[in-house]
Design an enzyme around this catalytic site. Structure first.
Site: not given
Length: 418
Positions: A18-19, A22
Protein backbone atom coordinates in the site's frame (compact mmCIF):
# COMPACT_ATOMS: atom_id res chain seq x y z
CA UNK A 1 3.51 -21.75 10.91
CA UNK A 2 3.67 -19.69 14.09
CA UNK A 3 0.68 -17.33 14.32
CA UNK A 4 2.77 -14.32 15.29
CA UNK A 5 5.15 -14.80 12.35
CA UNK A 6 2.26 -15.34 9.94
CA UNK A 7 0.51 -12.20 11.21
CA UNK A 8 3.66 -10.09 10.89
CA UNK A 9 4.25 -11.33 7.34
CA UNK A 10 0.65 -10.64 6.30
CA UNK A 11 0.50 -7.24 7.98
CA UNK A 12 3.89 -6.29 6.56
CA UNK A 13 2.91 -7.31 3.02
CA UNK A 14 -0.40 -5.42 3.09
CA UNK A 15 1.09 -2.20 4.45
CA UNK A 16 4.30 -2.43 2.42
CA UNK A 17 2.50 -2.72 -0.93
CA UNK A 18 0.00 0.00 0.00
CA UNK A 19 2.65 2.50 1.05
CA UNK A 20 4.93 1.49 -1.82
CA UNK A 21 2.24 2.71 -4.22
CA UNK A 22 2.20 6.12 -2.51
CA UNK A 23 6.01 6.27 -2.38
CA UNK A 24 6.68 5.27 -5.98
CA UNK A 25 4.31 7.74 -7.61
CA UNK A 26 5.18 10.52 -5.17
CA UNK A 27 8.86 10.13 -6.02
CA UNK A 28 8.04 9.98 -9.72
CA UNK A 29 6.29 13.33 -9.36
CA UNK A 30 9.42 14.75 -7.69
CA UNK A 31 7.96 14.97 -4.19
CA UNK A 32 10.43 14.72 -1.31
CA UNK A 33 9.36 11.71 0.76
CA UNK A 34 10.85 12.08 4.22
CA UNK A 35 9.78 8.74 5.70
CA UNK A 36 8.34 5.38 4.62
CA UNK A 37 6.93 3.75 7.75
CA UNK A 38 5.37 0.38 8.49
CA UNK A 39 3.50 0.67 11.78
CA UNK A 40 3.06 3.59 14.18
CA UNK A 41 4.61 4.62 17.47
CA UNK A 42 8.21 4.10 18.63
CA UNK A 43 10.82 3.31 15.98
CA UNK A 44 12.19 -0.25 16.06
CA UNK A 45 14.42 -0.17 13.01
CA UNK A 46 15.42 2.37 10.36
CA UNK A 47 17.81 3.10 7.52
CA UNK A 48 18.11 5.94 5.01
CA UNK A 49 18.27 5.63 1.23
CA UNK A 50 17.75 8.21 -1.52
CA UNK A 51 16.46 11.00 0.78
CA UNK A 52 13.94 8.72 2.52
CA UNK A 53 14.13 7.17 5.99
CA UNK A 54 12.64 3.66 5.97
CA UNK A 55 11.29 2.67 9.39
CA UNK A 56 9.54 -0.19 11.13
CA UNK A 57 7.53 0.98 14.12
CA UNK A 58 6.05 -0.81 17.11
CA UNK A 59 2.27 -0.64 16.68
CA UNK A 60 0.81 -2.71 13.80
CA UNK A 61 -2.00 -0.28 12.99
CA UNK A 62 -1.02 0.72 9.46
CA UNK A 63 1.74 2.78 7.92
CA UNK A 64 2.44 6.04 6.13
CA UNK A 65 4.63 7.94 3.68
CA UNK A 66 5.53 11.37 5.04
CA UNK A 67 5.69 13.73 2.09
CA UNK A 68 7.18 17.22 2.30
CA UNK A 69 4.57 19.97 2.47
CA UNK A 70 1.78 17.82 3.92
CA UNK A 71 2.67 18.78 7.49
CA UNK A 72 4.30 21.95 8.84
CA UNK A 73 8.08 21.77 8.70
CA UNK A 74 9.51 20.87 12.11
CA UNK A 75 12.61 23.09 11.70
CA UNK A 76 12.59 26.77 10.76
CA UNK A 77 15.38 29.29 10.29
CA UNK A 78 14.01 32.38 12.00
CA UNK A 79 15.37 35.96 11.79
CA UNK A 80 17.83 36.65 14.60
CA UNK A 81 18.76 33.02 15.07
CA UNK A 82 22.35 31.89 14.91
CA UNK A 83 23.55 29.06 12.71
CA UNK A 84 26.69 27.67 11.14
CA UNK A 85 26.72 27.27 7.38
CA UNK A 86 28.80 24.62 5.68
CA UNK A 87 29.51 25.48 2.04
CA UNK A 88 30.54 23.31 -0.90
CA UNK A 89 33.28 24.20 -3.39
CA UNK A 90 30.80 26.23 -5.43
CA UNK A 91 29.87 28.38 -2.45
CA UNK A 92 26.42 26.84 -1.90
CA UNK A 93 25.16 26.00 1.59
CA UNK A 94 24.99 22.23 2.07
CA UNK A 95 24.45 22.11 5.84
CA UNK A 96 22.70 24.50 8.22
CA UNK A 97 23.96 23.64 11.70
CA UNK A 98 21.65 24.84 14.46
CA UNK A 99 23.42 23.43 17.52
CA UNK A 100 26.74 21.82 18.49
CA UNK A 101 28.40 24.19 16.03
CA UNK A 102 31.83 23.48 17.50
CA UNK A 103 31.76 20.07 15.75
CA UNK A 104 31.98 21.88 12.42
CA UNK A 105 35.03 24.21 12.78
CA UNK A 106 35.11 24.83 9.02
CA UNK A 107 31.52 26.15 8.98
CA UNK A 108 30.80 29.90 8.89
CA UNK A 109 28.86 31.15 11.91
CA UNK A 110 26.17 33.69 11.01
CA UNK A 111 23.22 35.57 12.45
CA UNK A 112 20.20 35.18 10.16
CA UNK A 113 18.39 38.27 8.91
CA UNK A 114 16.13 36.50 6.43
CA UNK A 115 15.89 33.01 4.97
CA UNK A 116 13.86 31.73 2.00
CA UNK A 117 14.32 28.00 1.78
CA UNK A 118 11.24 27.35 -0.37
CA UNK A 119 11.52 29.58 -3.45
CA UNK A 120 14.68 31.72 -3.73
CA UNK A 121 16.82 29.25 -1.72
CA UNK A 122 18.84 32.00 -0.10
CA UNK A 123 19.93 33.00 3.39
CA UNK A 124 20.67 36.65 4.15
CA UNK A 125 22.87 36.77 7.20
CA UNK A 126 25.67 38.59 9.03
CA UNK A 127 28.93 36.84 9.71
CA UNK A 128 30.65 37.53 13.01
CA UNK A 129 32.44 40.87 13.11
CA UNK A 130 30.89 41.91 9.75
CA UNK A 131 28.65 44.99 9.42
CA UNK A 132 27.16 44.08 6.07
CA UNK A 133 24.83 41.16 5.42
CA UNK A 134 25.72 38.56 2.82
CA UNK A 135 23.41 36.45 0.71
CA UNK A 136 24.24 32.75 0.73
CA UNK A 137 22.82 30.50 -1.98
CA UNK A 138 21.41 27.23 -0.64
CA UNK A 139 21.58 23.82 -2.30
CA UNK A 140 18.23 22.12 -3.06
CA UNK A 141 19.41 19.18 -0.98
CA UNK A 142 20.85 21.14 1.93
CA UNK A 143 20.44 19.57 5.35
CA UNK A 144 19.44 21.05 8.69
CA UNK A 145 21.62 19.62 11.48
CA UNK A 146 19.90 19.66 14.86
CA UNK A 147 20.18 17.35 17.85
CA UNK A 148 22.64 15.19 15.98
CA UNK A 149 20.11 14.45 13.22
CA UNK A 150 20.00 15.69 9.65
CA UNK A 151 16.76 16.84 7.98
CA UNK A 152 16.68 17.78 4.31
CA UNK A 153 15.12 21.12 3.40
CA UNK A 154 11.99 21.04 1.22
CA UNK A 155 12.00 23.61 -1.60
CA UNK A 156 8.50 24.36 -2.86
CA UNK A 157 9.05 22.40 -6.08
CA UNK A 158 9.69 19.27 -3.93
CA UNK A 159 6.52 19.71 -1.84
CA UNK A 160 3.26 17.80 -2.32
CA UNK A 161 1.23 20.97 -2.86
CA UNK A 162 3.39 22.17 -5.75
CA UNK A 163 2.43 19.27 -8.00
CA UNK A 164 -0.44 19.15 -10.48
CA UNK A 165 -3.83 17.86 -9.37
CA UNK A 166 -3.30 14.72 -11.45
CA UNK A 167 0.10 13.98 -9.90
CA UNK A 168 -1.23 14.44 -6.37
CA UNK A 169 -4.31 12.31 -7.04
CA UNK A 170 -2.20 9.54 -8.57
CA UNK A 171 0.20 9.51 -5.61
CA UNK A 172 -2.76 9.04 -3.24
CA UNK A 173 -4.76 6.59 -5.39
CA UNK A 174 -1.70 4.41 -6.00
CA UNK A 175 -1.77 3.13 -2.39
CA UNK A 176 -5.14 1.34 -2.55
CA UNK A 177 -4.46 0.36 -6.17
CA UNK A 178 -1.36 -1.55 -5.09
CA UNK A 179 -3.46 -3.60 -2.68
CA UNK A 180 -5.48 -4.86 -5.65
CA UNK A 181 -2.24 -5.59 -7.52
CA UNK A 182 -0.99 -7.58 -4.52
CA UNK A 183 -4.24 -9.57 -4.35
CA UNK A 184 -4.07 -10.33 -8.07
CA UNK A 185 -0.45 -11.53 -7.82
CA UNK A 186 -1.27 -13.76 -4.84
CA UNK A 187 -4.24 -15.32 -6.66
CA UNK A 188 -1.98 -15.96 -9.66
CA UNK A 189 0.58 -17.68 -7.40
CA UNK A 190 -2.18 -19.82 -5.85
CA UNK A 191 -3.28 -20.83 -9.34
CA UNK A 192 0.25 -21.77 -10.37
CA UNK A 193 0.83 -23.84 -7.23
CA UNK A 194 -2.60 -25.37 -6.71
CA UNK A 195 -3.92 -25.45 -10.26
CA UNK A 196 -7.04 -23.92 -11.80
CA UNK A 197 -10.38 -25.78 -11.66
CA UNK A 198 -11.54 -26.83 -15.13
CA UNK A 199 -15.06 -27.85 -16.08
CA UNK A 200 -14.28 -31.37 -17.29
CA UNK A 201 -15.98 -34.65 -16.18
CA UNK A 202 -12.84 -35.98 -14.49
CA UNK A 203 -12.34 -36.95 -10.86
CA UNK A 204 -9.69 -34.84 -9.12
CA UNK A 205 -8.66 -35.32 -5.49
CA UNK A 206 -10.75 -37.48 -3.13
CA UNK A 207 -11.39 -36.92 0.57
CA UNK A 208 -10.17 -39.92 2.57
CA UNK A 209 -13.07 -41.98 3.89
CA UNK A 210 -15.64 -40.17 1.72
CA UNK A 211 -18.51 -41.87 -0.13
CA UNK A 212 -16.61 -41.60 -3.41
CA UNK A 213 -13.42 -43.08 -1.99
CA UNK A 214 -15.33 -45.99 -0.37
CA UNK A 215 -17.10 -46.76 -3.66
CA UNK A 216 -13.74 -47.13 -5.45
CA UNK A 217 -13.54 -43.89 -7.43
CA UNK A 218 -9.97 -42.86 -8.28
CA UNK A 219 -8.15 -39.72 -9.31
CA UNK A 220 -8.29 -39.34 -13.10
CA UNK A 221 -11.51 -41.34 -13.64
CA UNK A 222 -13.45 -39.89 -16.61
CA UNK A 223 -17.18 -39.97 -15.79
CA UNK A 224 -19.21 -40.65 -18.96
CA UNK A 225 -22.70 -40.90 -17.49
CA UNK A 226 -24.69 -41.09 -14.23
CA UNK A 227 -27.84 -43.22 -14.19
CA UNK A 228 -27.75 -43.16 -17.99
CA UNK A 229 -27.53 -39.36 -18.25
CA UNK A 230 -24.41 -38.28 -20.21
CA UNK A 231 -21.96 -36.06 -18.30
CA UNK A 232 -19.86 -33.70 -20.40
CA UNK A 233 -18.77 -31.27 -17.68
CA UNK A 234 -17.95 -31.25 -13.97
CA UNK A 235 -21.09 -29.16 -13.49
CA UNK A 236 -23.16 -32.04 -14.93
CA UNK A 237 -21.62 -34.40 -12.38
CA UNK A 238 -22.18 -32.20 -9.33
CA UNK A 239 -25.76 -31.42 -10.40
CA UNK A 240 -26.70 -35.10 -10.66
CA UNK A 241 -24.94 -36.07 -7.42
CA UNK A 242 -26.66 -33.27 -5.49
CA UNK A 243 -30.05 -34.54 -6.69
CA UNK A 244 -29.50 -38.03 -5.25
CA UNK A 245 -28.70 -37.76 -1.52
CA UNK A 246 -28.52 -41.21 0.09
CA UNK A 247 -29.62 -42.96 -3.15
CA UNK A 248 -27.47 -45.42 -5.03
CA UNK A 249 -26.44 -44.22 -8.48
CA UNK A 250 -24.64 -45.91 -11.36
CA UNK A 251 -21.58 -44.27 -12.82
CA UNK A 252 -20.21 -45.27 -16.21
CA UNK A 253 -16.57 -44.25 -16.45
CA UNK A 254 -13.26 -44.75 -18.16
CA UNK A 255 -10.11 -45.59 -16.22
CA UNK A 256 -6.77 -45.96 -17.99
CA UNK A 257 -8.60 -46.35 -21.31
CA UNK A 258 -10.94 -49.10 -20.01
CA UNK A 259 -14.71 -48.72 -19.54
CA UNK A 260 -16.23 -49.77 -16.23
CA UNK A 261 -19.27 -49.23 -14.03
CA UNK A 262 -19.47 -48.33 -10.33
CA UNK A 263 -22.34 -48.22 -7.88
CA UNK A 264 -22.02 -45.15 -5.64
CA UNK A 265 -24.25 -43.81 -2.85
CA UNK A 266 -23.79 -40.05 -2.24
CA UNK A 267 -23.86 -39.03 1.40
CA UNK A 268 -26.87 -36.95 2.42
CA UNK A 269 -25.84 -33.57 3.86
CA UNK A 270 -27.77 -30.51 4.94
CA UNK A 271 -27.23 -27.31 2.97
CA UNK A 272 -29.45 -24.69 4.53
CA UNK A 273 -32.99 -26.05 4.39
CA UNK A 274 -32.11 -28.45 1.59
CA UNK A 275 -30.58 -31.96 1.73
CA UNK A 276 -28.07 -32.61 -1.03
CA UNK A 277 -25.83 -35.45 -2.12
CA UNK A 278 -22.05 -35.33 -1.61
CA UNK A 279 -19.34 -37.74 -2.77
CA UNK A 280 -16.32 -36.04 -1.19
CA UNK A 281 -14.50 -35.61 -4.49
CA UNK A 282 -12.99 -32.53 -6.11
CA UNK A 283 -13.05 -31.50 -9.73
CA UNK A 284 -9.98 -31.57 -11.97
CA UNK A 285 -7.37 -28.81 -12.04
CA UNK A 286 -4.83 -27.71 -14.62
CA UNK A 287 -1.65 -25.69 -14.15
CA UNK A 288 -0.87 -22.99 -16.69
CA UNK A 289 0.41 -19.42 -16.56
CA UNK A 290 -2.35 -18.05 -18.77
CA UNK A 291 -5.03 -19.88 -16.79
CA UNK A 292 -3.56 -18.66 -13.51
CA UNK A 293 -3.52 -15.05 -14.74
CA UNK A 294 -7.13 -15.32 -15.86
CA UNK A 295 -8.12 -16.95 -12.58
CA UNK A 296 -6.22 -14.25 -10.65
CA UNK A 297 -8.23 -11.54 -12.41
CA UNK A 298 -11.51 -13.40 -11.84
CA UNK A 299 -10.81 -13.99 -8.15
CA UNK A 300 -9.77 -10.37 -7.64
CA UNK A 301 -13.00 -9.18 -9.28
CA UNK A 302 -15.10 -11.65 -7.29
CA UNK A 303 -13.61 -10.63 -3.93
CA UNK A 304 -13.75 -6.95 -4.78
CA UNK A 305 -17.46 -7.26 -5.55
CA UNK A 306 -18.06 -9.24 -2.34
CA UNK A 307 -16.20 -6.74 -0.13
CA UNK A 308 -17.84 -3.77 -1.87
CA UNK A 309 -21.32 -5.18 -1.21
CA UNK A 310 -20.37 -5.81 2.44
CA UNK A 311 -19.18 -2.20 2.83
CA UNK A 312 -22.44 -0.92 1.34
CA UNK A 313 -24.38 -3.09 3.79
CA UNK A 314 -22.26 -1.74 6.66
CA UNK A 315 -22.93 1.87 5.65
CA UNK A 316 -26.68 1.23 5.20
CA UNK A 317 -26.95 -0.60 8.53
CA UNK A 318 -27.62 -4.05 7.05
CA UNK A 319 -24.30 -5.28 8.37
CA UNK A 320 -23.52 -5.03 12.09
CA UNK A 321 -20.33 -3.34 13.29
CA UNK A 322 -19.90 -6.33 15.63
CA UNK A 323 -19.02 -8.41 12.57
CA UNK A 324 -15.99 -6.22 11.82
CA UNK A 325 -12.52 -7.39 12.84
CA UNK A 326 -9.48 -5.35 13.82
CA UNK A 327 -5.87 -6.44 14.43
CA UNK A 328 -6.85 -8.81 17.27
CA UNK A 329 -9.54 -10.53 15.20
CA UNK A 330 -7.25 -10.80 12.18
CA UNK A 331 -4.52 -12.23 14.41
CA UNK A 332 -6.87 -14.96 15.66
CA UNK A 333 -8.10 -15.71 12.12
CA UNK A 334 -4.52 -15.86 10.86
CA UNK A 335 -3.69 -18.54 13.43
CA UNK A 336 -6.61 -20.72 12.33
CA UNK A 337 -5.90 -20.31 8.62
CA UNK A 338 -2.15 -20.89 9.07
CA UNK A 339 -2.93 -24.34 10.49
CA UNK A 340 -4.64 -25.30 7.21
CA UNK A 341 -1.62 -24.55 5.05
CA UNK A 342 0.34 -21.83 3.29
CA UNK A 343 -1.97 -21.76 0.23
CA UNK A 344 -4.96 -20.81 2.41
CA UNK A 345 -2.76 -18.20 4.11
CA UNK A 346 -2.01 -16.67 0.70
CA UNK A 347 -5.75 -16.61 -0.03
CA UNK A 348 -6.42 -14.85 3.29
CA UNK A 349 -3.72 -12.27 2.52
CA UNK A 350 -5.26 -11.59 -0.90
CA UNK A 351 -8.74 -11.15 0.59
CA UNK A 352 -7.43 -8.83 3.34
CA UNK A 353 -5.51 -6.81 0.75
CA UNK A 354 -8.71 -6.19 -1.21
CA UNK A 355 -10.47 -5.25 2.05
CA UNK A 356 -7.73 -2.73 2.83
CA UNK A 357 -7.75 -1.28 -0.69
CA UNK A 358 -11.52 -0.81 -0.83
CA UNK A 359 -11.77 0.50 2.73
CA UNK A 360 -9.14 3.14 1.99
CA UNK A 361 -11.09 4.28 -1.07
CA UNK A 362 -14.14 5.17 1.02
CA UNK A 363 -14.78 8.95 0.75
CA UNK A 364 -14.17 9.44 4.47
CA UNK A 365 -11.79 12.06 5.96
CA UNK A 366 -8.28 10.78 6.76
CA UNK A 367 -8.66 7.88 4.32
CA UNK A 368 -7.21 7.99 0.81
CA UNK A 369 -10.76 8.17 -0.54
CA UNK A 370 -11.41 11.27 1.58
CA UNK A 371 -8.34 12.97 0.13
CA UNK A 372 -9.40 12.04 -3.39
CA UNK A 373 -12.80 13.59 -2.63
CA UNK A 374 -11.08 16.88 -1.76
CA UNK A 375 -9.16 16.67 -5.05
CA UNK A 376 -12.46 16.21 -6.89
CA UNK A 377 -13.88 19.30 -5.15
CA UNK A 378 -10.70 21.19 -6.08
CA UNK A 379 -11.17 20.19 -9.72
CA UNK A 380 -14.77 21.48 -9.67
CA UNK A 381 -13.88 24.73 -7.85
CA UNK A 382 -10.78 25.39 -9.88
CA UNK A 383 -8.77 26.01 -6.72
CA UNK A 384 -7.81 23.98 -3.64
CA UNK A 385 -9.67 24.12 -0.34
CA UNK A 386 -7.86 25.99 2.44
CA UNK A 387 -5.17 23.67 3.80
CA UNK A 388 -5.99 24.40 7.43
CA UNK A 389 -9.68 23.61 6.95
CA UNK A 390 -8.89 20.41 5.07
CA UNK A 391 -6.37 19.45 7.75
CA UNK A 392 -8.99 19.95 10.47
CA UNK A 393 -11.48 17.72 8.62
CA UNK A 394 -8.86 14.98 8.23
CA UNK A 395 -7.88 15.29 11.89
CA UNK A 396 -11.49 14.78 13.00
CA UNK A 397 -11.81 11.86 10.57
CA UNK A 398 -8.63 10.29 11.96
CA UNK A 399 -9.96 10.64 15.52
CA UNK A 400 -13.21 8.92 14.50
CA UNK A 401 -11.27 6.12 12.80
CA UNK A 402 -9.22 5.58 15.96
CA UNK A 403 -12.46 5.43 17.95
CA UNK A 404 -13.84 2.85 15.50
CA UNK A 405 -10.59 0.88 15.84
CA UNK A 406 -10.96 0.85 19.63
CA UNK A 407 -14.57 -0.38 19.40
CA UNK A 408 -13.67 -3.10 16.89
CA UNK A 409 -10.64 -4.20 18.94
CA UNK A 410 -12.78 -4.38 22.10
CA UNK A 411 -15.30 -6.55 20.23
CA UNK A 412 -12.45 -8.80 19.07
CA UNK A 413 -11.17 -9.17 22.62
CA UNK A 414 -14.65 -10.07 23.90
CA UNK A 415 -15.06 -12.69 21.15
CA UNK A 416 -11.65 -14.13 22.02
CA UNK A 417 -12.41 -14.62 25.70
CA UNK A 418 -16.09 -15.60 25.43
Amino acid sequence: MNTAIAFILIFGALVFFHELGHLYFAKRAGILCREFAIGFGPKLFSFTKNETVYTIRLLPLGGYVRMAGEDPETIELKPGSKAALLLDEGGKVTKIILDNRDKYPQARVVEVEHADLEHALTIKAYEEYEDEAQIFRVSEKAQFVSGGEETQIAPYNRQFGSKTLGQRALAIFAGPAMNFVLAFLLFVIIGLVQGIPVNKPIIGELVAGSAGAKAGLQHGDVIQSINGTPTETWTDITTLIRKNPGQEITMELQRNGKSMSLQVTPAAEKEGKETVGRLGVYGPVEKSLLGSVQSGAEQTYKWTKLVFVSLIQLVTGQFSIDALSGPVGIYNLTGKVAESGSINLLGLTAALSINLGLFNLLPFPALDGGRLLFFAIEALRGKPIDRHKEGLVHFIGFALLMLLMLVVTWNDIKKFFL
